[in-house]
Design a protein around this motif. Structure first.
Motif, short mmCIF file in Angstrom:
data_model
loop_
_atom_site.label_atom_id
_atom_site.label_comp_id
_atom_site.label_asym_id
_atom_site.label_seq_id
_atom_site.Cartn_x
_atom_site.Cartn_y
_atom_site.Cartn_z
N TYR A 73 0.83 -1.21 0.00
CA TYR A 73 0.00 0.00 0.00
C TYR A 73 0.87 1.26 0.00
O TYR A 73 0.56 2.23 -0.68
N MET A 74 1.94 1.24 0.77
CA MET A 74 2.81 2.41 0.86
C MET A 74 3.53 2.66 -0.47
O MET A 74 3.88 3.81 -0.77
N ALA A 75 3.73 1.62 -1.27
CA ALA A 75 4.40 1.77 -2.55
C ALA A 75 3.44 2.23 -3.66
O ALA A 75 3.89 2.64 -4.73
N MET A 76 2.14 2.18 -3.39
CA MET A 76 1.16 2.56 -4.41
C MET A 76 1.13 4.06 -4.64
O MET A 76 1.38 4.85 -3.73
N ASP A 77 0.79 4.42 -5.86
CA ASP A 77 0.52 5.81 -6.19
C ASP A 77 -0.67 6.28 -5.35
O ASP A 77 -1.63 5.52 -5.14
N VAL A 78 -0.61 7.51 -4.88
CA VAL A 78 -1.66 8.04 -4.00
C VAL A 78 -3.03 7.93 -4.64
O VAL A 78 -4.00 7.50 -3.99
N LYS A 79 -3.12 8.26 -5.91
CA LYS A 79 -4.42 8.21 -6.60
C LYS A 79 -4.94 6.77 -6.65
O LYS A 79 -6.12 6.52 -6.40
N LYS A 80 -4.06 5.83 -6.95
CA LYS A 80 -4.46 4.43 -7.02
C LYS A 80 -4.90 3.92 -5.63
O LYS A 80 -5.87 3.18 -5.51
N LEU A 81 -4.18 4.34 -4.61
CA LEU A 81 -4.53 3.95 -3.24
C LEU A 81 -5.90 4.52 -2.85
O LEU A 81 -6.73 3.82 -2.28
N GLU A 82 -6.14 5.77 -3.20
CA GLU A 82 -7.43 6.40 -2.91
C GLU A 82 -8.56 5.67 -3.64
O GLU A 82 -9.65 5.49 -3.09
N GLU A 83 -8.31 5.26 -4.88
CA GLU A 83 -9.31 4.51 -5.65
C GLU A 83 -9.59 3.16 -4.99
O GLU A 83 -10.75 2.74 -4.92
N LEU A 84 -8.54 2.50 -4.52
CA LEU A 84 -8.71 1.22 -3.83
C LEU A 84 -9.55 1.39 -2.57
O LEU A 84 -10.50 0.64 -2.35
N VAL A 85 -9.20 2.38 -1.77
CA VAL A 85 -9.94 2.64 -0.53
C VAL A 85 -11.40 2.96 -0.84
O VAL A 85 -12.32 2.42 -0.23
N SER A 86 -11.61 3.83 -1.82
CA SER A 86 -12.97 4.21 -2.21
C SER A 86 -13.77 3.00 -2.68
O SER A 86 -14.94 2.82 -2.31
N SER A 87 -13.14 2.16 -3.47
CA SER A 87 -13.80 0.96 -3.98
C SER A 87 -14.18 0.01 -2.84
O SER A 87 -15.31 -0.51 -2.80
N LYS A 88 -13.27 -0.21 -1.92
CA LYS A 88 -13.54 -1.12 -0.80
C LYS A 88 -14.61 -0.53 0.14
O LYS A 88 -15.45 -1.25 0.66
N GLU A 89 -14.57 0.78 0.34
CA GLU A 89 -15.61 1.41 1.16
C GLU A 89 -16.97 1.29 0.50
O GLU A 89 -17.98 1.07 1.17
N ALA A 90 -17.01 1.40 -0.82
CA ALA A 90 -18.27 1.24 -1.56
C ALA A 90 -18.78 -0.19 -1.43
O ALA A 90 -19.99 -0.41 -1.26
N GLU A 91 -17.87 -1.16 -1.48
CA GLU A 91 -18.27 -2.56 -1.29
C GLU A 91 -18.87 -2.76 0.09
O GLU A 91 -19.90 -3.44 0.24
N MET A 92 -18.22 -2.19 1.11
CA MET A 92 -18.74 -2.33 2.47
C MET A 92 -20.11 -1.67 2.60
O MET A 92 -21.01 -2.21 3.25
N LYS A 93 -20.27 -0.51 1.97
CA LYS A 93 -21.55 0.20 2.03
C LYS A 93 -22.64 -0.63 1.36
O LYS A 93 -23.76 -0.72 1.88
N LYS A 94 -22.32 -1.28 0.24
CA LYS A 94 -23.30 -2.12 -0.45
C LYS A 94 -23.68 -3.33 0.41
O LYS A 94 -24.86 -3.68 0.50
N ILE A 95 -22.70 -3.96 1.02
CA ILE A 95 -22.97 -5.11 1.89
C ILE A 95 -23.90 -4.68 3.02
O ILE A 95 -24.88 -5.37 3.33
N SER A 96 -23.61 -3.52 3.61
CA SER A 96 -24.44 -3.02 4.70
C SER A 96 -25.85 -2.68 4.20
O SER A 96 -26.85 -3.00 4.86
N ASP A 98 -27.38 -3.98 1.56
CA ASP A 98 -28.06 -5.24 1.26
C ASP A 98 -28.59 -5.89 2.54
O ASP A 98 -29.70 -6.42 2.57
N PHE A 99 -27.79 -5.84 3.58
CA PHE A 99 -28.20 -6.39 4.87
C PHE A 99 -29.42 -5.64 5.40
O PHE A 99 -30.39 -6.25 5.86
N ASP A 100 -29.38 -4.31 5.34
CA ASP A 100 -30.51 -3.51 5.81
C ASP A 100 -31.79 -3.84 5.05
O ASP A 100 -32.87 -3.96 5.65
N LYS A 101 -31.68 -4.01 3.74
CA LYS A 101 -32.85 -4.39 2.93
C LYS A 101 -33.37 -5.76 3.33
O LYS A 101 -34.58 -5.99 3.41
#
Length: 133
Positions: A73-96, A98-101
């Motif tokens: 992660y520390m070796a990643m480009d900042v933009k790529k790392l931000e995209e990864l974090v954003s993507s994983k946060e979106a996955e978590m939000k979808k899981i949550s 889906d659970f709420d539904k």
């Protein structure tokens, strides 16, 4: 210590506080939920065991696997790392979400079944069950 009903509401939403009281611990960028007991002895035992955790600031506390992951992660480009974090946060939000539904669907089924039960019991009683006893 944060009051999630007042000035700390935005922070509480950010870190995922959904009920009160909630105890979070760990690295501020990756807080964990406390799942233990709420009496004094349980809380004291938990607090006595707290200390630094594996993180980029404490690599010496990390397993070889976690250290490798952090280094990647520390070796990643900042933009790529931000995209990864954003993507994983979106996955978590979808899981949550889906659970709420799912829970909403269960709640609706429960309410319908409970209404059917209540109507059935009422009909039986109105048909003279009390008189038959």
């Amino acid at each position: 210590d944060v009051d999630c009903t007042a000035g700390g509401k935005a922070l509480c939403e950010t870190v995922g506080v959904q009920g009160f009281p909630t105890i979070k611990y760990g690295d501020p960028s990756d807080l964990e939920d406390y799942e233990g007991g709420r009496d004094f002895d349980d809380l004291k035992k938990f607090a006595d065991g707290l200390g630094p955790l594996c993180s980029p600031k404490n690599l010496d506390l990390c397993s070889a696997e976690k250290k490798k992951q952090i280094e990647e992660y520390m070796a990643m480009d900042v933009k790529k790392l931000e995209e990864l974090v954003s993507s994983k946060e979106a996955e978590m939000k979808k899981i949550s979400s889906d659970f709420d539904k799912f829970v909403e669907g269960l709640q609706k089924q429960y309410e319908e079944a409970n209404k059917k039960k209540d109507e059935g019991v009422k009909a039986i009683k109105e048909a003279g069950l009390g008189l038959a006893k």
